[in-house]
Design an enzyme around this catalytic site. Structure first.
Site, short mmCIF file in Angstrom:
data_model
loop_
_atom_site.label_atom_id
_atom_site.label_comp_id
_atom_site.label_asym_id
_atom_site.label_seq_id
_atom_site.Cartn_x
_atom_site.Cartn_y
_atom_site.Cartn_z
CG HIS A 100 -2.06 -1.00 1.08
ND1 HIS A 100 -2.87 -1.37 2.13
CD2 HIS A 100 -2.48 -1.74 0.02
CE1 HIS A 100 -3.74 -2.28 1.72
NE2 HIS A 100 -3.52 -2.53 0.45
CG ASN A 121 -6.62 -9.18 14.89
OD1 ASN A 121 -7.03 -8.43 15.75
ND2 ASN A 121 -6.60 -8.85 13.61
#
Ligand code: NAD
Length: 241
Positions: free
Chosen positions: A113, A207
């Protein structure tokens, strides 16, 4: 001690791995990124509508990243240790635009990105390092014109970088680990499935909480990346996974 059974490791990281370094994630506050609607500051339309706001937003993110409070955390450092000690091939694919993997010591990092500390000319696509600020009056070094520079960031609706390379890496991977990513941003959300397409790739998610794609993984480790990743790296290197 058993030996590591893997040859090709791919690690995907998202904003969650940098949260403990003091950089806010995207989805902390109902889809706001540092109090901005993400489409305002991370889309080509947002940039067309209000370029100064977008320049200012990334100037602030750059300044924050370079402040002395922001440093790599144990998760970044553990991944650098894995790269150093692992005998096979290991690549980090990061959705993050910060440079904390590199500062933590990792060398093989693909920023799908883009990068906060880079800008590019929209006319020539030439990329430059940038540690300061830019605005619509900034003059581009390559074309000597005002207003051609933009943050070197992949915005919503734009094509992520290195996709051919990433597809090949996922095809080869025998261990895929996803750390601190919500699984809500395409195409990174599909990587776990791509890794499993052609071989028996082991897949692990780390996570704070379960994500909407947790069910795709062989194993989900819940907790802070800085707490989980060092132990996970020990296990991978010791062949104890
Ligand atoms: P996201 O913000 O959508 O999701 C972050 C995920 O990290 C969540 O699932 C959350 O539960 C988890 N998380 C939060 N704190 C954690 C911790 N301490 N340990 C482990 N997990 C934790 O992030 P995303 O999936 O990466 O997608 C958002 C997009 O935002 C990316 O494309 C990225 O370019 C951009 N972004 C980048 C940064 C950065 O470079 N640091 C920061 C914000 C947003």
């Amino acid at each position: 001690m058993a030996e590591c059974q893997f040859k090709n490791i791919v690690i995907l990281t998202g904003a969650g791995i940098s949260a403990e370094s003091g950089i806010a994630t995207f989805r902390d506050k109902n889809g706001l990124w540092e109090n901005h609607d993400v489409m305002e500051v991370a889309s080509p339309d947002g940039f067309r509508r209000d370029p100064e706001l977008v320049y200012r937003f990334y100037n602030e993110r750059r300044k924050q990243l370079l402040s002395k409070e922001v440093t790599p955390n144990p998760a970044h450092e553990a991944l650098a240790r894995l790269e150093k000690e692992f005998q096979g091939k290991m690549t980090i694919i990061t959705q993050n635009v910060d440079d904390l993997h590199e500062r933590g010591g990792s060398q093989n990092v693909l920023h799908m990105h883009g990068e906060l500390l880079k800008i590019r000319c929209q006319r020539t696509r030439k990329v430059f390092e940038e540690k300061g600020t830019i605005n619509s009056q900034s003059i581009c070094e390559c074309c000597n014109l005002e207003g051609t520079l933009r943050p070197h960031i992949v915005w919503f609706g734009e094509v992520p970088m290195f996709m051919d390379k990433i597809e090949n890496l996922l095809r080869e991977a025998d261990l895929f680990v996803s750390i601190g990513t919500s699984g809500q941003v395409y195409p990174a959300s599909m990587f776990v499935q791509m890794a499993k397409l052609e071989n028996d790739c082991v897949t692990i998610e780390a996570n704070l909480e379960k994500t909407q794609i947790s069910w795709n993984f062989d194993k989900s480790l819940l907790g802070k990346a800085g707490d989980i990743v060092p132990g996970l790296v020990d296990k991978i290197l010791a062949g104890e996974l």
